[in-house]
Design a protein around this motif. Structure first.
Motif, PDB file in Angstrom:
ATOM      1  N   THR A 131      -4.152  -2.956   0.392  1.00  0.00           N
ATOM      2  CA  THR A 131      -4.704  -1.810  -0.338  1.00  0.00           C
ATOM      3  C   THR A 131      -4.700  -2.146  -1.838  1.00  0.00           C
ATOM      4  OG1 THR A 131      -2.576  -0.777  -0.819  1.00  0.00           O
ATOM      5  CG2 THR A 131      -3.545  -0.303   1.340  1.00  0.00           C
ATOM      6  N   GLY A 132      -5.274  -1.255  -2.627  1.00  0.00           N
ATOM      7  CA  GLY A 132      -5.253  -1.454  -4.081  1.00  0.00           C
ATOM      8  C   GLY A 132      -3.832  -1.460  -4.624  1.00  0.00           C
ATOM      9  N   ARG A 133      -2.901  -0.861  -3.895  1.00  0.00           N
ATOM     10  CA  ARG A 133      -1.501  -0.805  -4.345  1.00  0.00           C
ATOM     11  C   ARG A 133      -0.709  -2.014  -3.894  1.00  0.00           C
ATOM     12  NH1 ARG A 133       0.615   2.274  -1.194  1.00  0.00           N
ATOM     13  NH2 ARG A 133      -1.176   2.628   0.133  1.00  0.00           N
ATOM     14  N   GLY A 134      -1.228  -2.753  -2.890  1.00  0.00           N
ATOM     15  CA  GLY A 134      -0.500  -3.904  -2.371  1.00  0.00           C
ATOM     16  C   GLY A 134      -0.610  -3.975  -0.856  1.00  0.00           C
ATOM     17  N   GLU A 157       0.409  -3.233   2.751  1.00  0.00           N
ATOM     18  CA  GLU A 157       1.153  -2.301   3.621  1.00  0.00           C
ATOM     19  C   GLU A 157       1.466  -3.005   4.928  1.00  0.00           C
ATOM     20  OE1 GLU A 157      -0.976   1.281   4.558  1.00  0.00           O
ATOM     21  OE2 GLU A 157      -0.960   2.017   2.508  1.00  0.00           O
ATOM     22  N   THR A 188       2.342  -8.216  -3.092  1.00  0.00           N
ATOM     23  CA  THR A 188       3.023  -7.050  -3.653  1.00  0.00           C
ATOM     24  C   THR A 188       3.212  -6.067  -2.520  1.00  0.00           C
ATOM     25  OG1 THR A 188       1.758  -7.378  -5.652  1.00  0.00           O
ATOM     26  CG2 THR A 188       2.827  -5.226  -5.403  1.00  0.00           C
ATOM     27  N   ALA A 217       3.627  -2.705  -0.518  1.00  0.00           N
ATOM     28  CA  ALA A 217       3.310  -1.292  -0.778  1.00  0.00           C
ATOM     29  C   ALA A 217       3.771  -0.468   0.418  1.00  0.00           C
ATOM     30  CB  ALA A 217       1.804  -1.127  -0.961  1.00  0.00           C
ATOM     31  N   LYS A 218       4.293   0.711   0.149  1.00  0.00           N
ATOM     32  CA  LYS A 218       4.692   1.609   1.243  1.00  0.00           C
ATOM     33  C   LYS A 218       3.446   2.038   2.003  1.00  0.00           C
ATOM     34  CE  LYS A 218       9.104   3.634   0.406  1.00  0.00           C
ATOM     35  NZ  LYS A 218       9.711   2.937   1.510  1.00  0.00           N
ATOM     36  N   THR A 255      -1.465   4.970   3.040  1.00  0.00           N
ATOM     37  CA  THR A 255      -2.874   5.290   3.247  1.00  0.00           C
ATOM     38  C   THR A 255      -2.944   6.659   3.937  1.00  0.00           C
ATOM     39  OG1 THR A 255      -3.405   2.953   3.448  1.00  0.00           O
ATOM     40  CG2 THR A 255      -4.978   4.487   4.428  1.00  0.00           C
ATOM     41  N   THR A 272      -1.455  12.490   2.411  1.00  0.00           N
ATOM     42  CA  THR A 272      -0.643  11.347   1.978  1.00  0.00           C
ATOM     43  C   THR A 272       0.788  11.553   2.471  1.00  0.00           C
ATOM     44  OG1 THR A 272      -0.024  12.424  -0.059  1.00  0.00           O
ATOM     45  CG2 THR A 272      -1.977  10.998  -0.139  1.00  0.00           C
TER      46      THR A 272
END
Ligand SMILES: NC(=O)C1=CN([C@@H]2O[C@H](COP(=O)(O)OP(=O)(O)OC[C@H]3O[C@@H](n4cnc5c(N)ncnc54)[C@H](O)[C@@H]3O)[C@@H](O)[C@H]2O)C=CC1
Ligand SMILES: N[C@@H](CC=O)C(=O)O
Ligand code: NA
Length: 428
Positions: free
Chosen positions: A257-260, A262, A339, A341-342, A345, A399
């Motif tokens: 994802t854009g956050r890292g 998952e 990175t 990410a939790k 999504t 979320t």
């Protein structure tokens, strides 16, 4: 005809004995398919005298897998001992340093040391293959590394621990409690020596971490997998999820994802009519989604002598044919640190709670959800027992953060007994 490819096999348990049987029983087929013979030079296990249902007297014997790994008459070291450290790691390292190709079924070893071993393999011009380590006989590593190499992978998910799927299936179909289904799986010899590896989701988490490394070109990061086992899944949840049209599975999901990255391995709901929902017993299923290919579903035996040995031999056959593929589908030096990410999504969630039999109770719960921005999609209330009624709620996509805020607010309503159960519904 080229010289035969010579194997050294360490570990003669379920998988090792299966590999020896295939080499012995299918020598003509293997030679026809590879253009060269495949022979066993020597083997190693803890007990030389044990009857494994296959003759071993034709082969050399080594008590120490490290000595086996470095023998001059071994071209490919086949590691079927198991364990993330100890003799398996020492022998694989010794084999690679000695310039031998390695085939292993050991997901724990690769989940913990995959990056270092992939680097060592490449430094020494060797291949390190592990098809059997993920979803046993299903050729998922080959599919992801080779057949789907031109795709951006949007999601990989799957049921990758047969023991857990067996337990969950028996709870549903046989009406067994978790403890009864666990005991049945134990009686059938399904459980790992340390059952927590199975029911704690660790074994399946190891497998997921290997798939995500290949899918996203990242270094294996097992420590970043969000793990939850099946120990808290109750028969009530299985029945009530089923009533709402879902099945509960120990589901691995990874996506970039854009956050890292998952990566989660946890009990999730899937639609009962989906291929994952219909997966029964000790079987595995891996679903891969690519931007070009769409969705691929692979189903089959994730464990057992024949299926796992089949996968080991698939790797050996590749080496005999001269196919050289990098361990994780890209040069080890190019694999990037992910990175973590939790798993956040947005997804629909299943909630089950025991609601006190008081006027306005449901309204208070609905308002706690609403204030956190969580919208209710479907709801069902069952008969009251002891002045409380089980209530099931399926939310619209939300979320995890919003859901957690609602769950935090629910105790203050004073109308919910015990802790609500919240499970993600994975859309498949
Ligand atoms: N059994 C299955 O269905 C599957 C197993 N695997 C993996 O395959 C590997 C082997 O699994 P199994 O055959 O089930 O294990 P197993 O417990 O049946 O056999 C292990 C073998 O390793 C030998 N061994 C243990 N310590 C040793 C040492 N210090 N030196 C020499 N030999 C030693 C034992 O004597 C035994 O022959 C593991 O990494 C496992 O996670 C992967 C997929 C499925
Ligand atoms: N314990 C595992 C066996 C193979 O990996 C499982 O139950 O799937
Ligand atoms: Na496999």
């Amino acid at each position: 005809m080229s010289d035969p490819l010579r194997l050294g096999i360490a570990g003669l348990g379920t998988v090792g004995a299966g590999v020896v049987k295939i080499v012995r029983q299918k020598s003509l087929l293997l030679e026809a398919r590879t253009g060269r013979g495949i022979a066993i030079s020597a083997v190693s296990a803890r007990n030389r005298e044990k009857d494994r249902g296959v003759p071993l007297t034709d082969y050399g014997w080594e008590d120490d897998p490290v000595t086996l790994a470095t023998r001059d008459d071994v071209d490919v070291f086949v590691e079927l001992v198991g364990g993330s450290d100890g003799p398996a790691k020492a022998a694989v390292e010794a084999a690679l340093k000695a310039g031998k190709d390695v085939v292993t079924a050991n997901k724990a070893l690769l989940a913990h040391h995959g990056q270092a071993l992939a680097e060592l393999a490449e430094e020494n011009g060797c291949v390190l293959r592990f098809e059997a380590a993920v979803a046993g006989g299903i050729p998922v590593i080959k599919a992801l590394t080779e057949g789907l190499a031109a795709n951006d992978i949007t999601r990989v998910m799957g049921v990758m621990n047969g023991t857990c799927n067996y337990i969950l299936t028996r709870m549903e179909s046989g009406g067994l409690s978790y403890a009864e289904a666990f005991a049945e799986a134990d009686g059938l010899g399904f459980l790992e020596a340390d059952p927590e590896l199975d029911v704690g989701g660790i074994d399946a988490g190891h497998k997921l971490s290997l798939l995500s490394a290949i899918a996203y070109g990242t270094q294996v990061s097992f420590d970043a997998v969000e793990l939850e086992g099946i120990g808290r899944v109750s028969i009530d949840d299985i029945r009530q999820a089923s009533d709402m049209g879902y099945k509960i599975k120990l589901l691995g999901v990874c996506r970039m994802t854009g956050r890292g990255l998952e990566q989660s391995m946890s009990p999730c709901l899937v639609p009962a009519s989906s291929p994952l929902g219909q997966l029964e017993g000790g079987t595995n299923m891996v679903v891969i989604e690519g931007d070009q290919v769409g969705q691929i579903v692979m189903r089959g035996a994730g464990a057992g002598e024949g299926p796992t040995a089949s996968a080991v031999m698939g790797d050996v056959v590749d080496i005999a044919r001269g196919t050289r593929v990098t361990t994780f589908g890209a040069p080890a030096s190019k694999l990037v640190k992910a990175t973590p990410a939790k798993a956040a999504t947005p997804a629909p969630y299943y909630l089950r709670m025991n609601l006190a039999d008081k006027p306005g109770a449901l309204a208070k719960v609905a308002s706690a959800l609403g204030e956190a921005g969580v919208s209710i999609h479907r709801m069902r209330q069952y008969d009251h027992v002891d002045n409380a009624a089980p209530v099931l709620i399926v939310t619209h996509k939300t979320t995890r953060a919003a859901l957690d805020a609602a769950l935090d607010a629910i105790p203050a309503t004073g109308v919910v007994q015990g802790e609500p159960v919240a499970l993600r519904i994975e859309q498949v």
